[in-house]
Scaffold this active site. Structure first.
Site, mmCIF file in Angstrom:
data_model
loop_
_atom_site.group_PDB
_atom_site.id
_atom_site.type_symbol
_atom_site.label_atom_id
_atom_site.label_comp_id
_atom_site.label_asym_id
_atom_site.label_seq_id
_atom_site.Cartn_x
_atom_site.Cartn_y
_atom_site.Cartn_z
ATOM 1 N N SER A 85 38.588 25.582 39.349
ATOM 2 C CA SER A 85 39.675 26.268 40.026
ATOM 3 C C SER A 85 39.786 27.711 39.571
ATOM 4 C CB SER A 85 40.968 25.540 39.666
ATOM 5 O OG SER A 85 41.674 25.190 40.817
ATOM 6 N N GLY B 225 39.086 25.742 44.831
ATOM 7 C CA GLY B 225 38.944 26.552 43.627
ATOM 8 C C GLY B 225 38.952 28.047 43.831
ATOM 9 N N GLU C 162 38.109 22.700 50.313
ATOM 10 C CA GLU C 162 39.458 22.205 50.007
ATOM 11 C C GLU C 162 40.297 23.246 49.261
ATOM 12 O OE1 GLU C 162 37.805 17.662 49.195
ATOM 13 O OE2 GLU C 162 38.216 19.024 47.524
ATOM 14 N N PRO C 163 40.638 24.345 49.902
ATOM 15 C CA PRO C 163 41.459 25.337 49.194
ATOM 16 C C PRO C 163 42.912 24.882 49.090
ATOM 17 C CG PRO C 163 41.093 26.016 51.468
ATOM 18 C CD PRO C 163 40.337 24.732 51.278
ATOM 19 N N ARG D 52 45.296 26.504 46.097
ATOM 20 C CA ARG D 52 45.911 27.687 45.512
ATOM 21 C C ARG D 52 45.815 28.923 46.417
ATOM 22 N NH1 ARG D 52 45.814 28.421 39.867
ATOM 23 N NH2 ARG D 52 44.093 26.947 39.870
ATOM 24 N N ARG E 72 52.412 26.686 33.891
ATOM 25 C CA ARG E 72 51.054 27.231 33.842
ATOM 26 C C ARG E 72 50.842 28.217 32.689
ATOM 27 N NH1 ARG E 72 48.678 29.801 37.026
ATOM 28 N NH2 ARG E 72 46.659 28.784 36.873
ATOM 29 N N TYR F 4 47.994 26.805 30.461
ATOM 30 C CA TYR F 4 46.681 27.428 30.664
ATOM 31 C C TYR F 4 46.625 28.863 30.158
ATOM 32 C CZ TYR F 4 46.819 23.781 34.299
ATOM 33 O OH TYR F 4 46.968 22.609 34.987
ATOM 34 N N CYS G 19 63.700 24.310 24.940
ATOM 35 C CA CYS G 19 63.677 24.324 23.474
ATOM 36 C C CYS G 19 62.257 24.326 22.943
ATOM 37 C CB CYS G 19 64.452 23.121 22.955
ATOM 38 S SG CYS G 19 66.182 23.283 23.366
ATOM 39 N N GLU G 20 61.545 25.355 23.269
ATOM 40 C CA GLU G 20 60.178 25.478 22.784
ATOM 41 C C GLU G 20 59.790 26.934 22.754
ATOM 42 O OE1 GLU G 20 58.043 21.763 24.540
ATOM 43 O OE2 GLU G 20 56.515 23.261 24.079
HETATM 44 N N1 LLP Z 1 39.562 19.757 45.523
HETATM 45 C C1 LLP Z 1 39.553 19.043 44.390
HETATM 46 C C2 LLP Z 1 38.702 17.872 44.297
HETATM 47 C C3 LLP Z 1 40.345 19.427 43.315
HETATM 48 O O1 LLP Z 1 40.320 18.724 42.199
HETATM 49 C C4 LLP Z 1 41.165 20.581 43.423
HETATM 50 C C5 LLP Z 1 42.012 21.003 42.317
HETATM 51 C C6 LLP Z 1 41.163 21.285 44.633
HETATM 52 C C7 LLP Z 1 40.341 20.856 45.656
HETATM 53 C C8 LLP Z 1 42.022 22.505 44.862
HETATM 54 O O2 LLP Z 1 41.741 23.541 43.999
HETATM 55 P P1 LLP Z 1 42.398 24.982 44.264
HETATM 56 O O3 LLP Z 1 41.789 25.528 45.532
HETATM 57 O O4 LLP Z 1 43.856 24.778 44.427
HETATM 58 O O5 LLP Z 1 42.052 25.762 43.055
HETATM 59 N N2 LLP Z 1 46.835 22.731 37.739
HETATM 60 C C9 LLP Z 1 45.760 23.698 37.646
HETATM 61 C C10 LLP Z 1 44.755 23.518 38.727
HETATM 62 C C11 LLP Z 1 44.212 22.122 38.795
HETATM 63 C C12 LLP Z 1 43.307 21.962 39.951
HETATM 64 C C13 LLP Z 1 42.999 20.535 40.165
HETATM 65 N N3 LLP Z 1 42.109 20.322 41.250
HETATM 66 C C14 LLP Z 1 46.351 25.107 37.673
HETATM 67 O O6 LLP Z 1 47.564 25.232 37.742
HETATM 68 O O7 LLP Z 1 45.624 26.083 37.599
#
Ligand code: LLP
Length: 466
Positions: A238, A276, A318-319, A321, A362, A366, A393-394
């Site tokens: 990602s 990603g 699969e976008p 974010r 986040r 991260y 509280c952190e």
């Molecule tokens: N496809 C699959 C199989 C995935 O596991 C993910 C994200 C996506 C698509 C979508 O990815 P995107 O386009 O949104 O980057 N919580 C973390 C990100 C975890 C992503 C998990 N999988 C963060 O806040 O950066």
């Protein structure tokens, strides 16, 4: 942290200079456009999104609140749909989903990727056609898989041998057939260092191509009469900014695709390259636009297919974010401003807001960087390096690690943080029994609650008190 100091890293010399990429803004009252949704602008110090002044929205709905720019969301969804015109674009619901957003996704002609029963429920409630839904996850239970099959979900992405067995059983019991993708791990860092490649493969998702597990999974799916093998699936990670990672992954996955064709005589019609695509959280990030990404990715795939002598499978992505991330900003009210004097006399300004790691984990999780701006007044005070923190509280409860804010920032000011559409509300918690903020859509001067603010009753509802 590479700097050390007996009182801790924050006291080490130079810690207060702020990160190298951050410099004081030329005009602290202006927005940095690439960090904000397209309709966002400042009007005499007032942040306006979707034609709604954030101050007016707050007067009615209070803070903290996620403000979702509908026009921006839809135009980013369309940019992926049109940029990747001969792909199927699955919006990754995990980034953010509610019924309204699921409808927008469908209206804009995108498919939907869900990875849990809950996400599937929201999609179905929104009326999304199951024939446009794909189901992910590394530990889908028998009842979850059965529900997905019965519902008519188009593709289930299998992630383990156990899951293949479960699905074979379910389809046999129901006397039906189910479309299946196989999640593979491409070991994308193998070209850099063997150790890193091993580390990459050492994670819970997918079947390894290198070990032969992925080929074996293909064979098993082929053997199950109820499973229709649609293709291979690879998601490399990602917040990625260029196509070189995709390139290595796509090559490896296509080679497996070709091997399956050669050795098993099976021509898989589809291939998914995952999500990603990165967004700009701060001025450090420079994302490519979807049309450009599409050109690059398609070229990579076509060149490789030509080399392998195979027909290009139908591609999907699969976008998550990159569609919802920039569409949302979070609005907070400043509660306290505390100048903290560090060793050497330097001062860091801690600005506490009425939310924090419960609405945006986040930064803590991260080390993510964010930006922010005053949302309801202009100021010509000298900018000071500030740290925006929450009320939990952190000590790690940080929202914006480093940003220059006007030195007269004060309790009662509204602060807006851009780029909070993805993985903020969807990863929000009730830590410290915080109430999760509402998601309010703005469009053409109107504000509409999509998810209401949680109430104390919501909090107490699950506490049976026995
Ligand atoms: N496809 C699959 C199989 C995935 O596991 C993910 C994200 C996506 C698509 C979508 O990815 P995107 O386009 O949104 O980057 N919580 C973390 C990100 C975890 C992503 C998990 N999988 C963060 O806040 O950066």
């Amino acid at each position: 942290m590479s700097t050390t100091h007996e009182a801790g890293w924050a006291h080490a010399s130079g810690a207060l200079r702020g990160p190298a990429w951050l410099s004081p803004p030329r005009d602290p009252n202006a927005l940095v456009p690439q960090l904000w949704s397209t309709t966002a602008h400042k009007r005499d110090g007032d942040l306006v999104v979707g034609g709604v002044a954030v101050a007016d929205l707050v007067a009615e709905h209070m803070t903290p609140a996620y403000v979702l720019d509908e026009v921006d969301f839809r135009s980013r969804a369309r940019a992926f749909r049109d940029g990747f015109a001969d792909y199927d674009v699955y919006y990754a619901a995990k980034a953010f989903l509610c019924t309204a957003v699921a409808r927008w996704v469908a209206e804009e002609g995108l498919h939907l990727d869900v990875c849990s029963d809950g996400e599937l429920s929201v999609a179905l409630r929104a009326g999304v056609d199951p024939a446009r839904i794909e189901y992910h996850g590394n530990n889908k239970t028998y009842p979850e898989l059965r529900r997905a099959v019965v519902t008519g979900v188009r593709r289930i992405v299998v992630d383990s041998a156990t899951e293949i067995e479960r699905l074979a059983q379910i389809t046999a019991d129901l006397g039906t057939r189910q479309g299946v993708m196989i999640r593979v791990t491409a070991g994308v860092e193998a070209h850099t260092h063997e150790y890193i490649a091993t580390a990459h493969e050492d994670q819970k998702f997918g079947f390894s191509i290198t070990s032969g597990d992925a080929f074996e999974a293909v064979r098993r799916v082929q053997e199950a009469p109820g499973l229709e093998l649609l293709g291979l699936h690879s998601h490399i990670g990602s917040q990625i900014f260029d196509s070189s990672g995709f390139e290595v992954a796509a090559r490896r996955v296509l080679r497996l695709h070709a091997r399956v064709s050669d050795e098993l005589g099976v021509d898989m019609p589809e291939m998914d390259l995952g999500g990603g695509f990165g967004i700009a959280y701060t001025t450090q990030d420079d994302p490519a636009d979807p049309a450009q990404l599409a050109i690059e990715m398609t070229k990579i795939v076509e060149d490789e297919c030509r080399g392998l002598g195979i027909t290009r499978p139908r591609l999907s992505i699969e976008p998550g974010r990159a569609i919802v991330g920039p569409s949302v900003c979070t609005v907070y009210t400043v509660g306290t401003v505390k100048p903290v004097t560090l060793d050497g006399g330097a001062v860091r300004t801690y600005v506490s807001v009425d939310g924090g790691m419960s609405d945006n984990i986040r930064t803590a999780l991260y080390d993510a960087d964010y930006s922010c701006t005053l949302a309801a007044r202009a100021s010509d005070a000298e900018p000071v390096l500030s740290r925006v923190v929450g009320k939990h509280c952190e000590a790690g409860d940080i929202v914006v690690r480093d940003e220059f804010l006007p030195g007269d920032v004060a309790p009662g000011d509204l602060l807006a943080v851009p780029g909070t559409g993805a993985y903020c509300r969807s990863m929000a918690s009730n830590y410290n029994h915080a109430l999760r903020p509402p998601v309010i859509a703005v469009r053409d001067g109107e504000a509409r609650i999509l998810l209401r603010r949680e109430t104390e009753d919501d909090l107490l509802a699950t506490d049976v008190g026995a």
